[in-house]
Design a protein around this motif. Structure first.
Motif, PDB file in Angstrom:
ATOM      1  N   ALA A 129       0.808  -1.215   0.000  1.00  0.00           N
ATOM      2  CA  ALA A 129       0.000   0.000   0.000  1.00  0.00           C
ATOM      3  C   ALA A 129       0.846   1.271   0.000  1.00  0.00           C
ATOM      4  N   LEU A 130       2.158   1.134   0.153  1.00  0.00           N
ATOM      5  CA  LEU A 130       3.038   2.298   0.192  1.00  0.00           C
ATOM      6  C   LEU A 130       3.376   2.773  -1.217  1.00  0.00           C
ATOM      7  N   THR A 131       3.758   4.028  -1.293  1.00  0.00           N
ATOM      8  CA  THR A 131       4.222   4.561  -2.575  1.00  0.00           C
ATOM      9  C   THR A 131       5.619   4.033  -2.867  1.00  0.00           C
ATOM     10  N   GLU A 132       6.036   4.184  -4.100  1.00  0.00           N
ATOM     11  CA  GLU A 132       7.392   3.760  -4.476  1.00  0.00           C
ATOM     12  C   GLU A 132       8.437   4.532  -3.670  1.00  0.00           C
ATOM     13  N   GLY A 133       8.200   5.817  -3.451  1.00  0.00           N
ATOM     14  CA  GLY A 133       9.123   6.631  -2.664  1.00  0.00           C
ATOM     15  C   GLY A 133       9.204   6.163  -1.217  1.00  0.00           C
ATOM     16  N   GLU A 134       8.067   5.818  -0.648  1.00  0.00           N
ATOM     17  CA  GLU A 134       8.068   5.306   0.728  1.00  0.00           C
ATOM     18  C   GLU A 134       8.808   3.974   0.821  1.00  0.00           C
ATOM     19  N   ASP A 136      11.233   2.984  -1.190  1.00  0.00           N
ATOM     20  CA  ASP A 136      12.655   3.292  -1.347  1.00  0.00           C
ATOM     21  C   ASP A 136      13.241   3.801  -0.035  1.00  0.00           C
TER      22      ASP A 136
END
Length: 157
Positions: A129-134, A136
């Motif tokens: 459920a996290l963004t790609e940035g989160e 990373d």
């Protein structure tokens, strides 16, 4: 030093945020596992001892107590409890019969695997459920968290 006040501000925000986030993360994961686990989930102390013995087969009570930052008499009580539940075996050391070594039973190994699989499953679902940035950022932080854990563990001894 010009960067030191900015560094101090970072420390002043990161330290309390970690102090709040890590136990909350642990409690949430613990609740999810307890909800979905087919057996009564062992409390954290016994579970930590079982995990330690999974990685350190044949450890003594004293060695386990030192590694887990617990008192030997508390670990000894946990050993008695877990042995009574059929999760641990006590074996005399072949070289020194005064020394007792601790080993997981096959049941304990299976149950630890089940707990671990539930943890990984719940974490995987949450991570998806996290963004790609989160993702990373979390990936980048893992090494630092491991280093922080080692430092705090050493200081707590």
């Amino acid at each position: 030093m010009p960067g030191s006040s900015a560094h101090r501000r970072d420390l002043d925000s990161v330290a309390p945020a970690l102090a709040d986030a890590l136990p909350a993360l642990h409690r949430a994961l613990d609740r999810l596992v307890a909800r979905d686990y087919a057996h009564p989930k062992p409390p954290e102390g016994p579970l930590n001892l079982l995990r330690h013995l999974e990685e350190h087969r044949g450890a003594t009570v004293r060695e386990a107590a030192e590694a887990l930052l617990m008192k030997p008499n508390n670990v000894s009580a946990l050993v008695s409890q877990l042995a009574g539940e059929g999760l641990l075996e006590r074996r005399r050391d072949s070289a020194d019969k005064r020394v007792v070594r601790l080993y997981l039973t096959p049941v304990a190994r299976r149950r630890l695997g089940e707990v671990r699989a539930l943890q990984v499953s719940h974490l995987t679902d949450a991570l998806l459920a996290l963004t790609e940035g989160e993702m990373d950022a979390l990936g980048s932080a893992l090494g630092a968290l491991a280093s922080l854990t080692r430092r705090l563990h050493a200081a707590a001894r």
